[in-house]
Design an enzyme around this catalytic site. Structure first.
Site: not given
Length: 264
Positions: A38, A61-62, A154, A158, A191
């Site tokens: 994360d 950090d992706v 978004y 995706k 979430t």
């Protein structure tokens, strides 16, 4: 059906979030060891701590290839190999094609799509080099398939994840690699990711969840456990012939329009 992932090692991005935490818990219950990555090391450590020696945390950090490589190296050095990569890190900012800020779009693209591309690339190399076998599971969204008007950026990011998943699956299949790649598409989920939106809604979180539930034929939104259970199945050998697919978790939301006649 205990020990469905016995002896497996997994790397989960977005490890401090609700979906990743639920997934890590299910993985460990089924015999796997996990590394939770994360951007906040504190959140990753908080998620890993209840899982004991079966879990480790790493700052990641992706968007950075070096961070992914360090996370893969940790999984292999600590658990002997890497079998499963779950690209869970991501976020969305509402916006139509007219009012979306390009700054927000580029942030979503970098984390949701580029981060997943790097995760697939570095993760696949790590699985193959360490002698692992299993799956790459990419978190997409129902918005990538239906195209809601207020999620332009978004949905675009995706949607790229969905297309990427198919190319990775075909690459692995044609090379006879022991790795599958699948995308999952949840509907609205309860979430912490919805907190920012809930703060802007009159009535707060409860009102937002209620409004979301009215759009799902089954009458409720997804929980983190709903999504984690699907990821568990797809990562397990039970899904040995599922690759390149888009698995929809939406309570029949995309099945078709509701009946215009009252149901008796």
């Amino acid at each position: 059906m205990a020990e469905r992932l016995a002896g497996k090692s997994a790397l989960i991005s977005g490890g401090g979030g609700g979906i990743a935490r639920a997934t890590a818990r299910r993985f460990v219950e089924e015999g796997a060891s996990v590394v939770l990555g994360d951007i906040s090391l504190a959140l990753a450590e908080e998620a890993a701590k209840p899982l004991g020696s079966s879990a480790a945390a790493v700052a990641m950090d992706v968007r950075k290839e070096d961070d992914w490589q360090a996370a893969v190296d940790l999984a292999v050095s600590r658990y002997g190999k890497l079998d499963i990569v779950c690209n869970v890190a991501g976020f969305g900012i509402p916006g139509t094609i007219e009012d979306m800020r390009m700054e927000d779009y580029h942030r979503m693209l970098a984390v949701n799509l580029t981060g997943t591309v790097i995760g697939c690339q570095v993760g696949l190399r790590g699985i193959l080099a360490s002698g692992g076998s299993g799956a790459i599971v990419n978190l997409s969204t129902l918005a990538a398939l239906l195209g809601p008007a207020d999620a332009a950026g978004y949905a675009a990011a995706k949607g790229g994840v969905t297309a990427l998943t198919r190319t990775v699956a075909m690459h692995c299949a044609q090379r006879r690699y022991p790795v599958r790649c699948v995308a999952i598409h949840p509907t609205y989920a309860d979430t912490p990711n919805i907190d920012a939106v809930a703060a802007q809604v009159e009535g707060g979180r409860a009102a937002l969840l209620s409004a979301m539930a009215t759009q799902v034929p089954m009458g409720r939104v997804c929980t983190a456990d709903d999504i984690a259970s699907s990821i568990l199945f797809l990562a397990s050998d039970e899904a040995a012939m599922i690759s390149g697919s888009s698995i929809v978790i939406d309570g029949a939301q995309s099945a078709g329009p509701p009946s215009i006649r009252p149901l008796e």
